[in-house]
Design an enzyme around this catalytic site. Structure first.
Site, mmCIF file in Angstrom:
data_model
loop_
_atom_site.group_PDB
_atom_site.id
_atom_site.type_symbol
_atom_site.label_atom_id
_atom_site.label_comp_id
_atom_site.label_asym_id
_atom_site.label_seq_id
_atom_site.Cartn_x
_atom_site.Cartn_y
_atom_site.Cartn_z
ATOM 1 N N ARG A 163 0.831 -1.211 0.000
ATOM 2 C CA ARG A 163 0.000 0.000 0.000
ATOM 3 C C ARG A 163 0.866 1.262 0.000
ATOM 4 N NH1 ARG A 163 -2.590 -0.284 4.778
ATOM 5 N NH2 ARG A 163 -1.423 1.507 5.507
ATOM 6 N N TYR B 108 -15.334 17.087 -15.060
ATOM 7 C CA TYR B 108 -15.902 15.749 -14.925
ATOM 8 C C TYR B 108 -16.794 15.750 -13.668
ATOM 9 C CZ TYR B 108 -15.958 10.730 -13.919
ATOM 10 O OH TYR B 108 -16.348 9.458 -13.627
HETATM 11 C C1 LIG Z 1 -11.522 13.900 -17.055
HETATM 12 C C2 LIG Z 1 -11.649 12.790 -16.067
HETATM 13 N N1 LIG Z 1 -11.006 12.879 -14.899
HETATM 14 C C3 LIG Z 1 -11.093 11.908 -13.975
HETATM 15 C C4 LIG Z 1 -11.861 10.793 -14.169
HETATM 16 C C5 LIG Z 1 -11.961 9.755 -13.113
HETATM 17 O O1 LIG Z 1 -11.160 8.673 -13.445
HETATM 18 P P1 LIG Z 1 -11.433 7.192 -12.901
HETATM 19 O O2 LIG Z 1 -12.669 6.696 -13.565
HETATM 20 O O3 LIG Z 1 -10.194 6.445 -13.257
HETATM 21 O O4 LIG Z 1 -11.621 7.330 -11.418
HETATM 22 C C6 LIG Z 1 -12.558 10.653 -15.381
HETATM 23 C C7 LIG Z 1 -13.392 9.470 -15.621
HETATM 24 O O5 LIG Z 1 -14.138 9.395 -16.560
HETATM 25 C C8 LIG Z 1 -12.445 11.677 -16.357
HETATM 26 O O6 LIG Z 1 -13.094 11.608 -17.517
#
Ligand SMILES: Cc1ncc(COP(=O)(O)O)c(C=O)c1O
Length: 393
Positions: free
Chosen positions: A60, A113
């Site tokens: 970890r 996102y």
């Molecule tokens: C721009 C962006 N950032 C972060 C993430 C989150 O990534 P993860 O799904 O690996 O947690 C995503 C997921 O779609 C994303 O599109």
């Protein structure tokens, strides 16, 4: 009673295997799944803990596959160090948990996102962390979003799904002046540009997307100065956010083809965007490589590695979008991106489904919008599938 010829079968079963005597190292990196490492004595454990001897203790906290992946991605981003986390969201969480305390604020760019916005606006808010919004395409909008308690500004290189390009250099100058850390989520744009060289302090990736490249990994990374990574790593471990050996190994394997996949996907995406623009069933195309995109000029200057593998386009409405999805023979409706094969998503029923129609409208997201993640197939094969499906939408 017969003489015992060796340990009891239960002991033989339980003991670890004898180390392989080979003096010839494997060419491909081994997957080292061990969750713990063995010490020769207490002096050795002290030496490892004091940093006088290289060694892993507990997976970890670190393991060989994560270190190999981190070293590779740090080199690609031009960062001093990197940390592998269990997902893109784990990377963002680890970064924010290490930088923010009660009463602090985060400046968030609009239209991030959805889960990133939720992480700050819903979850970190429970711990007394506030946020302010700004527009990453207009650096001046960052100034009023900064307060004396703002510690972090967070943007995406290319926004989802409209592919607006953050003005990283402009934002970095303002953040630096205010003593605020600028973090860039570079998930949509690995190898297209280097945010750290443009003045950002830290880069975050969802390696689940292009870095992994085959839709079989869930992983994330943070890249930046060694001091920041060293501060974040123990916090990521305490919160249980670090990545595992097998996914790290798969992602490292993905990186080995990242440059050629990116070149090919960007070239095909540009071609598809141009063809979509001329199609009678398409209302609008969003792609930074097209002269009509609002950020095309900046994109042409800073996206030296290509305009990206994602193209969004509007086919008119939800019904037309659904008809297109049902008519495609080879392109699956799979709400992710960055795969070797082309996939599509429909933002208003997937990534942006928790938002209201008013929020969609404010960002320019429409129910007819399709987000295409272009893979490495022949562009003509892709077009023939899209064209026949568009003919029915
Ligand atoms: C721009 C962006 N950032 C972060 C993430 C989150 O990534 P993860 O799904 O690996 O947690 C995503 C997921 O779609 C994303 O599109």
């Amino acid at each position: 009673m017969p003489e015992p010829t060796g340990p009891d079968p239960s002991t033989t079963c339980a003991r670890p295997p004898i180390p392989n005597p080979s003096k010839t190292p494997p060419l491909a990196p081994p997957i080292q799944l061990s969750s713990v490492y063995e010490f020769q004595g207490v002096d050795q454990v002290d030496a490892v803990y004091h940093g006088m001897l290289d060694g892993f203790v507990y997976a970890r906290d670190g393991h060989p596959n994560a270190l190999q992946l981190a070293t590779k991605v740090a080199a690609l981003e031009g960062g001093e160090a990197a940390l592998v986390c269990a997902s893109g969201m784990a990377a963002e969480s680890a970064l924010m948990l290490s930088l923010l305390g009660q009463g602090d604020r985060v400046a968030l760019s609009e239209g991030l996102y959805g889960r990133t916005t939720m992480l700050v606006a819903k979850e970190l808010a429970r711990f007394g962390i506030g946020h302010d919004l700004f527009d990453a395409t207009r650096p001046d909008s960052l100034r009023p979003a900064l307060t004396p308690r703002t510690r972090l500004a967070f943007v995406e290189t290319l926004s989802n799904p409209l592919l607006r390009l953050a003005d990283i250099s402009g934002l970095a100058a303002i953040a630096r002046e205010a003593g605020v850390i600028l973090a860039v989520d570079h998930t949509f744009a690995p190898l297209l540009c280097r945010p750290l060289a443009m003045g950002a302090d830290v880069v975050v990736h969802s390696a689940t997307k292009s870095i992994g490249g085959h839709s079989d990994v869930t992983l994330g990374l943070i890249v930046g100065r060694r001091e920041l990574i060293d501060r974040t790593a123990p916090i990521a471990s305490t919160f249980g956010l670090t990545g595992n050996p097998f996914d790290s190994w798969l992602a490292l394997r993905g990186v080995s083809t990242l440059a050629v996949r990116t070149d090919r996907a960007c070239a095909s995406a540009l071609e598809i965007a141009r063809r979509l623009e001329g199609h009678r069933s398409v209302v609008r195309v969003h792609y930074p490589g097209l002269p009509g995109h609002p950020d095309h000029e900046l994109a042409a200057r800073v996206l030296t590695g290509g305009f990206g593998a994602v193209v969004s386009f509007d086919v008119g409405g939800r019904e037309e979008a659904d008809r297109l999805i049902r008519s495609l023979r080879h392109i699956p409706y799979a709400p992710s991106l960055g795969d070797v094969s082309t996939t599509l998503s429909h933002p208003t029923t997937t990534s942006h489904r928790s938002q209201s129609p008013e929020q969609w409208a404010r960002q320019g997201i429409t129910p007819g919008l399709i987000r295409l993640s272009v893979g490495i197939e022949s562009v003509d094969d892709l077009w023939s599938d899209l064209d026949q499906a568009l003919g029915r939408s």
